[in-house]
Design a protein around this motif. Structure first.
Motif, PDB file in Angstrom:
ATOM      1  N   SER A  72      -9.743 -71.413 -89.895  1.00  0.00           N
ATOM      2  CA  SER A  72     -10.493 -70.908 -88.740  1.00  0.00           C
ATOM      3  C   SER A  72     -10.826 -72.031 -87.763  1.00  0.00           C
ATOM      4  N   ILE A  73     -11.236 -73.185 -88.285  1.00  0.00           N
ATOM      5  CA  ILE A  73     -11.544 -74.331 -87.418  1.00  0.00           C
ATOM      6  C   ILE A  73     -10.311 -74.715 -86.605  1.00  0.00           C
ATOM      7  N   LEU A  74      -9.162 -74.776 -87.253  1.00  0.00           N
ATOM      8  CA  LEU A  74      -7.942 -75.206 -86.575  1.00  0.00           C
ATOM      9  C   LEU A  74      -7.449 -74.155 -85.577  1.00  0.00           C
ATOM     10  N   MET A  75      -7.558 -72.894 -85.920  1.00  0.00           N
ATOM     11  CA  MET A  75      -7.155 -71.845 -84.969  1.00  0.00           C
ATOM     12  C   MET A  75      -8.024 -71.875 -83.717  1.00  0.00           C
ATOM     13  N   TYR A  76      -9.311 -72.108 -83.887  1.00  0.00           N
ATOM     14  CA  TYR A  76     -10.193 -72.151 -82.723  1.00  0.00           C
ATOM     15  C   TYR A  76      -9.967 -73.406 -81.890  1.00  0.00           C
ATOM     16  N   GLU A  77      -9.597 -74.502 -82.527  1.00  0.00           N
ATOM     17  CA  GLU A  77      -9.266 -75.701 -81.766  1.00  0.00           C
ATOM     18  C   GLU A  77      -8.034 -75.440 -80.901  1.00  0.00           C
ATOM     19  N   ALA A  78      -7.031 -74.789 -81.477  1.00  0.00           N
ATOM     20  CA  ALA A  78      -5.839 -74.458 -80.705  1.00  0.00           C
ATOM     21  C   ALA A  78      -6.180 -73.515 -79.559  1.00  0.00           C
ATOM     22  N   MET A  79      -7.038 -72.529 -79.812  1.00  0.00           N
ATOM     23  CA  MET A  79      -7.446 -71.607 -78.762  1.00  0.00           C
ATOM     24  C   MET A  79      -8.187 -72.347 -77.644  1.00  0.00           C
ATOM     25  N   LYS A  80      -9.082 -73.254 -78.022  1.00  0.00           N
ATOM     26  CA  LYS A  80      -9.854 -74.022 -77.038  1.00  0.00           C
ATOM     27  C   LYS A  80      -8.917 -74.839 -76.145  1.00  0.00           C
ATOM     28  N   GLN A  81      -7.975 -75.524 -76.777  1.00  0.00           N
ATOM     29  CA  GLN A  81      -7.040 -76.347 -76.000  1.00  0.00           C
ATOM     30  C   GLN A  81      -6.200 -75.500 -75.050  1.00  0.00           C
ATOM     31  N   ARG A  82      -5.795 -74.322 -75.495  1.00  0.00           N
ATOM     32  CA  ARG A  82      -4.973 -73.454 -74.659  1.00  0.00           C
ATOM     33  C   ARG A  82      -5.761 -72.933 -73.464  1.00  0.00           C
ATOM     34  N   ILE A  83      -7.046 -72.614 -73.698  1.00  0.00           N
ATOM     35  CA  ILE A  83      -7.902 -72.136 -72.605  1.00  0.00           C
ATOM     36  C   ILE A  83      -8.115 -73.260 -71.594  1.00  0.00           C
ATOM     37  N   GLN A  84      -8.398 -74.450 -72.091  1.00  0.00           N
ATOM     38  CA  GLN A  84      -8.652 -75.589 -71.196  1.00  0.00           C
ATOM     39  C   GLN A  84      -7.428 -75.956 -70.389  1.00  0.00           C
ATOM     40  N   ARG A  85      -6.259 -75.803 -71.008  1.00  0.00           N
ATOM     41  CA  ARG A  85      -5.048 -76.122 -70.290  1.00  0.00           C
ATOM     42  C   ARG A  85      -4.766 -75.082 -69.201  1.00  0.00           C
ATOM     43  N   GLY A  86      -5.242 -73.864 -69.460  1.00  0.00           N
ATOM     44  CA  GLY A  86      -5.095 -72.805 -68.455  1.00  0.00           C
ATOM     45  C   GLY A  86      -3.720 -72.257 -68.357  1.00  0.00           C
ATOM     46  N   ASP A 125      -3.812 -81.011 -93.659  1.00  0.00           N
ATOM     47  CA  ASP A 125      -3.827 -81.836 -94.863  1.00  0.00           C
ATOM     48  C   ASP A 125      -4.701 -83.059 -94.594  1.00  0.00           C
ATOM     49  N   MET A 126      -5.300 -83.583 -95.647  1.00  0.00           N
ATOM     50  CA  MET A 126      -6.256 -84.671 -95.461  1.00  0.00           C
ATOM     51  C   MET A 126      -5.617 -85.998 -95.078  1.00  0.00           C
ATOM     52  N   ASP A 127      -4.292 -86.132 -95.172  1.00  0.00           N
ATOM     53  CA  ASP A 127      -3.680 -87.405 -94.794  1.00  0.00           C
ATOM     54  C   ASP A 127      -3.156 -87.392 -93.357  1.00  0.00           C
ATOM     55  N   GLY A 128      -3.636 -86.440 -92.543  1.00  0.00           N
ATOM     56  CA  GLY A 128      -3.184 -86.342 -91.166  1.00  0.00           C
ATOM     57  C   GLY A 128      -4.138 -86.999 -90.178  1.00  0.00           C
ATOM     58  N   THR A 129      -3.870 -86.764 -88.910  1.00  0.00           N
ATOM     59  CA  THR A 129      -4.739 -87.257 -87.840  1.00  0.00           C
ATOM     60  C   THR A 129      -5.856 -86.254 -87.607  1.00  0.00           C
ATOM     61  N   ASP A 130      -6.963 -86.699 -87.039  1.00  0.00           N
ATOM     62  CA  ASP A 130      -8.073 -85.781 -86.757  1.00  0.00           C
ATOM     63  C   ASP A 130      -7.581 -84.644 -85.864  1.00  0.00           C
ATOM     64  N   TYR A 131      -7.943 -83.422 -86.227  1.00  0.00           N
ATOM     65  CA  TYR A 131      -7.366 -82.235 -85.588  1.00  0.00           C
ATOM     66  C   TYR A 131      -7.610 -82.188 -84.087  1.00  0.00           C
ATOM     67  N   TYR A 132      -8.746 -82.718 -83.615  1.00  0.00           N
ATOM     68  CA  TYR A 132      -9.066 -82.628 -82.195  1.00  0.00           C
ATOM     69  C   TYR A 132      -8.293 -83.658 -81.356  1.00  0.00           C
ATOM     70  N   GLU A 133      -7.551 -84.538 -82.032  1.00  0.00           N
ATOM     71  CA  GLU A 133      -6.711 -85.498 -81.313  1.00  0.00           C
ATOM     72  C   GLU A 133      -5.265 -85.014 -81.181  1.00  0.00           C
ATOM     73  N   ALA A 134      -4.947 -83.914 -81.828  1.00  0.00           N
ATOM     74  CA  ALA A 134      -3.581 -83.374 -81.785  1.00  0.00           C
ATOM     75  C   ALA A 134      -3.434 -82.398 -80.625  1.00  0.00           C
ATOM     76  N   ASP A 135      -2.235 -82.361 -80.065  1.00  0.00           N
ATOM     77  CA  ASP A 135      -1.930 -81.430 -78.974  1.00  0.00           C
ATOM     78  C   ASP A 135      -1.434 -80.124 -79.574  1.00  0.00           C
ATOM     79  N   MET A 136      -2.237 -79.079 -79.450  1.00  0.00           N
ATOM     80  CA  MET A 136      -1.872 -77.774 -79.998  1.00  0.00           C
ATOM     81  C   MET A 136      -1.751 -76.724 -78.900  1.00  0.00           C
ATOM     82  N   THR A 137      -1.376 -77.160 -77.706  1.00  0.00           N
ATOM     83  CA  THR A 137      -1.326 -76.244 -76.560  1.00  0.00           C
ATOM     84  C   THR A 137       0.002 -75.518 -76.418  1.00  0.00           C
TER      85      THR A 137
END
Length: 246
Positions: A232-246, A176-188
């Motif tokens: 799609s943008i948000l799903m890939y951000e979550a995937m990226k964070q999960r990969i980086q976390r290992g 939603d547009m009233d949230g925090t920037d997606y790349y600052e959220a922890d989705m791991t």
């Protein structure tokens, strides 16, 4: 007639009683005698949506096929249960990653989201039983085959489902547009990601259940993205964070 439609009383009854997932049945107004009554009773027992239409509309949808006053729209694959999706994550020893679509209406958007969900490692997708586009031939085609690999469950009350998943340890995030920037959220961690409908976004009652809300920054004059693009943008951000976390 579209390949996901079934016409005629015997064919519709077999679809309802068999292994196929039926999205809805369409009954011509005034057709309530004999086997039609039994079809309606079975549909109600199974929680299948029933729509009553003018016979001329049924005739148009059947495109010359003898329909005897009743049509059914069937899903191209079987729906699963929510527990099945959670079990898939357990079997993979991964934190659950589930996508919930809040009253999405466009089958092309659903197909595109399923395609991305498959690529991004989503364990399953949840769609409401009512006021939401179901799995269909159009969805299957747009998904480029992903409908065969991404489990989809139909749910009743969205708020109750969210609360259950919270009890399972999932964090709930809405776009939603009233949230925090997606790349600052922890989705791991264990995550339920909610993407809203094309016109209204995520509903108020649903948003109130969320642990956090994320937004995609917009630099241009348009104030929102297509639902499938945003998801799609948000799903890939979550995937990226999960990969980086290992």
């Amino acid at each position: 007639m579209p390949e996901d439609m079934v016409a005629g009383r015997n064919a519709v009854m077999e679809a309802l009683k068999g292994s196929r997932s039926v999205n809805k049945i369409m009954v011509a107004k005034g057709s309530n005698e004999g086997s039609i009554k039994e079809i309606i009773a079975v549909a109600k027992e199974k929680g299948v949506n029933i729509m009553y239409m003018e016979r001329s509309k049924i005739d148009s949808m059947a495109r010359g096929i003898r329909h005897q006053g009743v049509l059914a729209q069937v899903a191209p694959v079987q729906y699963v249960e929510l527990e099945d999706i959670l079990q898939i994550a357990r079997d993979k020893n991964e934190p659950p990653f589930i996508l919930l679509l809040d009253e999405l209406e466009d089958p092309h958007n659903l197909g595109a989201l399923l395609r991305t969900a498959d690529a991004a490692g989503v364990h399953g997708v949840l769609i409401p039983k009512r006021r939401s586009v179901p799995l269909s031939a159009t969805v299957a085609k747009t998904s480029a085959g992903a409908v065969e690999y991404v489990p989809v469950a139909r749910i009743g009350n969205m708020v109750q489902t969210i609360r259950r998943l919270k009890d399972e340890g999932l964090w709930v995030a809405a776009a939603d547009m009233d949230g925090t920037d997606y790349y600052e959220a922890d989705m791991t961690g264990p995550l339920l990601l909610i993407v809203g409908s094309e016109g209204h976004g995520v509903g108020r009652l649903v948003k109130e259940q969320c642990d956090f809300v994320v937004r995609i920054p917009m630099m241009g004059k348009i104030n929102s993205l297509n639902a499938s693009v945003a998801g799609s943008i948000l799903m890939y951000e979550a995937m990226k964070q999960r990969i980086q976390r290992g």
